[in-house]
Design a protein around this motif. Structure first.
Motif, PDB file in Angstrom:
ATOM      1  N   PHE A  18       0.832  -1.204   0.000  1.00 27.20           N
ATOM      2  CA  PHE A  18       0.000   0.000   0.000  1.00 27.20           C
ATOM      3  C   PHE A  18       0.864   1.250   0.000  1.00 27.20           C
ATOM      4  O   PHE A  18       0.607   2.191  -0.732  1.00 27.20           O
ATOM      5  N   TYR A  19       1.895   1.254   0.829  1.00 29.59           N
ATOM      6  CA  TYR A  19       2.784   2.408   0.870  1.00 29.59           C
ATOM      7  C   TYR A  19       3.430   2.634  -0.489  1.00 29.59           C
ATOM      8  O   TYR A  19       3.486   3.743  -0.982  1.00 29.59           O
ATOM      9  N   ARG A  20       3.925   1.565  -1.118  1.00 28.05           N
ATOM     10  CA  ARG A  20       4.563   1.674  -2.432  1.00 28.05           C
ATOM     11  C   ARG A  20       3.569   2.226  -3.457  1.00 28.05           C
ATOM     12  O   ARG A  20       3.899   3.090  -4.253  1.00 28.05           O
ATOM     13  N   PHE A  21       2.327   1.716  -3.422  1.00 26.13           N
ATOM     14  CA  PHE A  21       1.292   2.195  -4.337  1.00 26.13           C
ATOM     15  C   PHE A  21       1.029   3.681  -4.115  1.00 26.13           C
ATOM     16  O   PHE A  21       1.029   4.476  -5.049  1.00 26.13           O
ATOM     17  N   PHE A  22       0.831   4.069  -2.855  1.00 27.94           N
ATOM     18  CA  PHE A  22       0.547   5.467  -2.516  1.00 27.94           C
ATOM     19  C   PHE A  22       1.697   6.364  -2.956  1.00 27.94           C
ATOM     20  O   PHE A  22       1.493   7.415  -3.549  1.00 27.94           O
ATOM     21  N   HIS A  23       2.903   5.946  -2.678  1.00 25.81           N
ATOM     22  CA  HIS A  23       4.077   6.740  -3.015  1.00 25.81           C
ATOM     23  C   HIS A  23       4.206   6.904  -4.534  1.00 25.81           C
ATOM     24  O   HIS A  23       4.490   7.994  -5.026  1.00 25.81           O
ATOM     25  N   ASN A  24       3.988   5.833  -5.311  1.00 26.07           N
ATOM     26  CA  ASN A  24       4.091   5.913  -6.769  1.00 26.07           C
ATOM     27  C   ASN A  24       3.019   6.809  -7.362  1.00 26.07           C
ATOM     28  O   ASN A  24       3.286   7.569  -8.290  1.00 26.07           O
ATOM     29  N   ILE A  25       1.795   6.729  -6.827  1.00 25.94           N
ATOM     30  CA  ILE A  25       0.717   7.608  -7.311  1.00 25.94           C
ATOM     31  C   ILE A  25       1.048   9.059  -6.998  1.00 25.94           C
ATOM     32  O   ILE A  25       0.857   9.952  -7.829  1.00 25.94           O
ATOM     33  N   GLN A  26       1.571   9.315  -5.802  1.00 29.67           N
ATOM     34  CA  GLN A  26       1.933  10.680  -5.428  1.00 29.67           C
ATOM     35  C   GLN A  26       3.019  11.225  -6.350  1.00 29.67           C
ATOM     36  O   GLN A  26       2.949  12.368  -6.798  1.00 29.67           O
ATOM     37  N   GLN A  27       4.018  10.411  -6.676  1.00 29.61           N
ATOM     38  CA  GLN A  27       5.061  10.845  -7.599  1.00 29.61           C
ATOM     39  C   GLN A  27       4.488  11.101  -8.991  1.00 29.61           C
ATOM     40  O   GLN A  27       4.880  12.056  -9.658  1.00 29.61           O
ATOM     41  N   TYR A  28       3.582  10.257  -9.434  1.00 23.99           N
ATOM     42  CA  TYR A  28       2.957  10.426 -10.748  1.00 23.99           C
ATOM     43  C   TYR A  28       2.270  11.796 -10.822  1.00 23.99           C
ATOM     44  O   TYR A  28       2.465  12.543 -11.779  1.00 23.99           O
ATOM     45  N   ILE A  29       1.496  12.123  -9.814  1.00 22.56           N
ATOM     46  CA  ILE A  29       0.791  13.415  -9.790  1.00 22.56           C
ATOM     47  C   ILE A  29       1.790  14.565  -9.713  1.00 22.56           C
ATOM     48  O   ILE A  29       1.639  15.583 -10.392  1.00 22.56           O
ATOM     49  N   HIS A  30       2.809  14.409  -8.909  1.00 20.80           N
ATOM     50  CA  HIS A  30       3.820  15.455  -8.731  1.00 20.80           C
ATOM     51  C   HIS A  30       4.533  15.791 -10.042  1.00 20.80           C
ATOM     52  O   HIS A  30       4.834  16.953 -10.312  1.00 20.80           O
ATOM     53  N   PHE A  31       4.808  14.792 -10.873  1.00 17.10           N
ATOM     54  CA  PHE A  31       5.586  15.003 -12.093  1.00 17.10           C
ATOM     55  C   PHE A  31       4.741  15.240 -13.337  1.00 17.10           C
ATOM     56  O   PHE A  31       5.281  15.233 -14.446  1.00 17.10           O
ATOM     57  N   VAL A  32       3.449  15.469 -13.206  1.00 14.15           N
ATOM     58  CA  VAL A  32       2.587  15.666 -14.375  1.00 14.15           C
ATOM     59  C   VAL A  32       3.101  16.784 -15.285  1.00 14.15           C
ATOM     60  O   VAL A  32       3.066  16.667 -16.502  1.00 14.15           O
ATOM     61  N   TYR A  33       3.633  17.846 -14.718  1.00 12.45           N
ATOM     62  CA  TYR A  33       4.119  18.961 -15.536  1.00 12.45           C
ATOM     63  C   TYR A  33       5.606  18.839 -15.884  1.00 12.45           C
ATOM     64  O   TYR A  33       6.189  19.780 -16.407  1.00 12.45           O
ATOM     65  N   SER A  34       6.217  17.715 -15.583  1.00 11.89           N
ATOM     66  CA  SER A  34       7.609  17.441 -15.950  1.00 11.89           C
ATOM     67  C   SER A  34       7.640  16.124 -16.730  1.00 11.89           C
ATOM     68  O   SER A  34       7.874  15.068 -16.151  1.00 11.89           O
ATOM     69  N   THR A  41       9.457   7.942 -13.967  1.00 12.59           N
ATOM     70  CA  THR A  41       8.686   7.410 -12.844  1.00 12.59           C
ATOM     71  C   THR A  41       7.763   6.294 -13.303  1.00 12.59           C
ATOM     72  O   THR A  41       7.656   5.257 -12.643  1.00 12.59           O
ATOM     73  N   VAL A  42       7.114   6.474 -14.439  1.00  9.14           N
ATOM     74  CA  VAL A  42       6.221   5.437 -14.976  1.00  9.14           C
ATOM     75  C   VAL A  42       7.025   4.195 -15.339  1.00  9.14           C
ATOM     76  O   VAL A  42       6.624   3.073 -15.046  1.00  9.14           O
ATOM     77  N   ARG A  43       8.191   4.385 -15.938  1.00 14.94           N
ATOM     78  CA  ARG A  43       9.033   3.246 -16.314  1.00 14.94           C
ATOM     79  C   ARG A  43       9.556   2.522 -15.073  1.00 14.94           C
ATOM     80  O   ARG A  43       9.608   1.306 -15.026  1.00 14.94           O
ATOM     81  N   ARG A  44       9.927   3.269 -14.045  1.00 16.04           N
ATOM     82  CA  ARG A  44      10.496   2.675 -12.839  1.00 16.04           C
ATOM     83  C   ARG A  44       9.449   1.950 -12.003  1.00 16.04           C
ATOM     84  O   ARG A  44       9.701   0.890 -11.451  1.00 16.04           O
ATOM     85  N   SER A  45       8.240   2.511 -11.919  1.00 17.90           N
ATOM     86  CA  SER A  45       7.239   1.982 -10.985  1.00 17.90           C
ATOM     87  C   SER A  45       6.198   1.069 -11.623  1.00 17.90           C
ATOM     88  O   SER A  45       5.594   0.253 -10.941  1.00 17.90           O
ATOM     89  N   GLY A  46       5.934   1.232 -12.922  1.00 14.93           N
ATOM     90  CA  GLY A  46       4.870   0.449 -13.560  1.00 14.93           C
ATOM     91  C   GLY A  46       3.490   1.053 -13.367  1.00 14.93           C
ATOM     92  O   GLY A  46       2.493   0.481 -13.787  1.00 14.93           O
ATOM     93  N   TYR A  47       3.409   2.220 -12.720  1.00 13.45           N
ATOM     94  CA  TYR A  47       2.134   2.911 -12.532  1.00 13.45           C
ATOM     95  C   TYR A  47       2.018   4.017 -13.560  1.00 13.45           C
ATOM     96  O   TYR A  47       3.028   4.617 -13.909  1.00 13.45           O
ATOM     97  N   PRO A  48       0.816   4.317 -14.045  1.00 14.22           N
ATOM     98  CA  PRO A  48      -0.487   3.794 -13.670  1.00 14.22           C
ATOM     99  C   PRO A  48      -0.656   2.340 -14.105  1.00 14.22           C
ATOM    100  O   PRO A  48      -0.131   1.920 -15.126  1.00 14.22           O
ATOM    101  N   LYS A  49      -1.390   1.623 -13.306  1.00 19.99           N
ATOM    102  CA  LYS A  49      -1.555   0.183 -13.479  1.00 19.99           C
ATOM    103  C   LYS A  49      -2.822  -0.117 -14.275  1.00 19.99           C
ATOM    104  O   LYS A  49      -3.855   0.522 -14.085  1.00 19.99           O
TER     105      LYS A  49
END
Length: 125
Positions: A18-34, A41-49
Protein backbone atom coordinates in the motif's frame (compact mmCIF):
# COMPACT_ATOMS: atom_id res chain seq x y z
CA UNK A 1 10.98 11.23 4.25
CA UNK A 2 8.66 13.04 6.54
CA UNK A 3 5.04 14.15 6.42
CA UNK A 4 2.21 12.03 5.06
CA UNK A 5 4.54 10.12 2.74
CA UNK A 6 6.45 8.62 5.65
CA UNK A 7 6.03 4.88 6.03
CA UNK A 8 5.52 5.37 9.79
CA UNK A 9 2.17 7.11 9.23
CA UNK A 10 0.64 3.85 8.03
CA UNK A 11 -0.29 0.96 10.32
CA UNK A 12 2.18 -1.96 10.07
CA UNK A 13 -0.10 -4.09 7.87
CA UNK A 14 -0.26 -1.31 5.25
CA UNK A 15 3.41 -0.41 5.12
CA UNK A 16 4.38 -2.74 2.27
CA UNK A 17 2.45 -2.75 -1.00
CA UNK A 18 0.00 0.00 0.00
CA UNK A 19 2.78 2.41 0.87
CA UNK A 20 4.56 1.67 -2.43
CA UNK A 21 1.29 2.19 -4.34
CA UNK A 22 0.55 5.47 -2.52
CA UNK A 23 4.08 6.74 -3.01
CA UNK A 24 4.09 5.91 -6.77
CA UNK A 25 0.72 7.61 -7.31
CA UNK A 26 1.93 10.68 -5.43
CA UNK A 27 5.06 10.84 -7.60
CA UNK A 28 2.96 10.43 -10.75
CA UNK A 29 0.79 13.41 -9.79
CA UNK A 30 3.82 15.46 -8.73
CA UNK A 31 5.59 15.00 -12.09
CA UNK A 32 2.59 15.67 -14.38
CA UNK A 33 4.12 18.96 -15.54
CA UNK A 34 7.61 17.44 -15.95
CA UNK A 35 7.20 14.94 -18.81
CA UNK A 36 10.76 13.57 -18.66
CA UNK A 37 10.53 12.88 -14.93
CA UNK A 38 7.04 11.45 -15.33
CA UNK A 39 8.26 9.06 -18.04
CA UNK A 40 11.08 7.82 -15.79
CA UNK A 41 8.69 7.41 -12.84
CA UNK A 42 6.22 5.44 -14.98
CA UNK A 43 9.03 3.25 -16.31
CA UNK A 44 10.50 2.68 -12.84
CA UNK A 45 7.24 1.98 -10.99
CA UNK A 46 4.87 0.45 -13.56
CA UNK A 47 2.13 2.91 -12.53
CA UNK A 48 -0.49 3.79 -13.67
CA UNK A 49 -1.56 0.18 -13.48
CA UNK A 50 -3.91 -1.54 -15.92
CA UNK A 51 -7.31 -2.07 -14.27
CA UNK A 52 -6.51 0.04 -11.20
CA UNK A 53 -9.61 1.54 -9.53
CA UNK A 54 -7.69 4.70 -8.51
CA UNK A 55 -5.47 5.54 -11.46
CA UNK A 56 -6.06 3.18 -14.36
CA UNK A 57 -3.65 3.05 -17.27
CA UNK A 58 -5.21 4.19 -20.53
CA UNK A 59 -4.38 2.52 -23.85
CA UNK A 60 -2.29 4.56 -26.29
CA UNK A 61 -3.97 2.97 -29.26
CA UNK A 62 -7.61 1.93 -28.92
CA UNK A 63 -7.28 -0.45 -31.89
CA UNK A 64 -4.35 -2.24 -30.19
CA UNK A 65 -4.73 -2.53 -26.39
CA UNK A 66 -1.43 -4.45 -26.16
CA UNK A 67 0.58 -1.61 -27.70
CA UNK A 68 4.25 -2.04 -26.75
CA UNK A 69 6.26 0.92 -25.48
CA UNK A 70 9.99 0.29 -25.98
CA UNK A 71 12.15 0.49 -22.85
CA UNK A 72 15.15 1.98 -24.66
CA UNK A 73 16.06 3.87 -27.82
CA UNK A 74 17.28 1.96 -30.90
CA UNK A 75 21.00 1.74 -31.61
CA UNK A 76 21.98 2.46 -35.23
CA UNK A 77 23.39 -0.41 -37.29
CA UNK A 78 27.16 -0.72 -37.08
CA UNK A 79 29.25 0.05 -40.13
CA UNK A 80 32.11 -2.37 -40.92
CA UNK A 81 34.19 0.62 -42.06
CA UNK A 82 33.97 2.23 -38.61
CA UNK A 83 37.38 2.16 -36.93
CA UNK A 84 35.69 1.16 -33.66
CA UNK A 85 33.49 -1.53 -35.25
CA UNK A 86 34.90 -4.47 -33.27
CA UNK A 87 34.90 -2.51 -30.00
CA UNK A 88 31.28 -1.38 -30.46
CA UNK A 89 30.17 -4.83 -31.59
CA UNK A 90 31.77 -6.42 -28.52
CA UNK A 91 30.30 -3.80 -26.16
CA UNK A 92 26.76 -4.22 -27.54
CA UNK A 93 27.05 -8.01 -27.42
CA UNK A 94 28.17 -7.88 -23.76
CA UNK A 95 25.20 -5.65 -22.93
CA UNK A 96 22.82 -7.90 -24.83
CA UNK A 97 21.81 -5.24 -27.36
CA UNK A 98 20.97 -5.73 -31.04
CA UNK A 99 22.25 -2.78 -33.10
CA UNK A 100 20.16 -1.74 -36.08
CA UNK A 101 16.81 -3.02 -34.83
CA UNK A 102 13.74 -0.86 -34.43
CA UNK A 103 11.49 -3.73 -33.33
CA UNK A 104 9.52 -2.66 -30.22
CA UNK A 105 9.57 -6.22 -28.81
CA UNK A 106 13.36 -6.34 -29.03
CA UNK A 107 13.71 -2.86 -27.52
CA UNK A 108 11.31 -3.91 -24.74
CA UNK A 109 13.27 -7.06 -23.89
CA UNK A 110 16.82 -5.69 -24.22
CA UNK A 111 16.86 -3.38 -21.23
CA UNK A 112 19.54 -1.03 -19.96
CA UNK A 113 21.26 -2.18 -16.74
CA UNK A 114 19.35 0.21 -14.45
CA UNK A 115 16.03 -0.86 -15.98
CA UNK A 116 16.43 -4.65 -15.77
CA UNK A 117 14.55 -5.19 -12.48
CA UNK A 118 11.72 -2.72 -13.02
CA UNK A 119 8.15 -3.87 -13.74
CA UNK A 120 6.60 -3.83 -17.19
CA UNK A 121 4.52 -0.81 -18.13
CA UNK A 122 1.08 -1.02 -16.54
CA UNK A 123 1.81 -3.85 -14.11
CA UNK A 124 2.43 -1.56 -11.12
CA UNK A 125 4.44 -3.76 -8.79
Amino acid sequence: MNGITSRDHFPPFLRGRFYRFFHNIQQYIHFVYSPNELFVTVRRSGYPKKGSPLLARKAFDSSNPNYIIPRRMPIPALSPTDQMYSIKENAFRQQGFTPGTNNPLTLQDERIWYDKNTPAYGTGQ
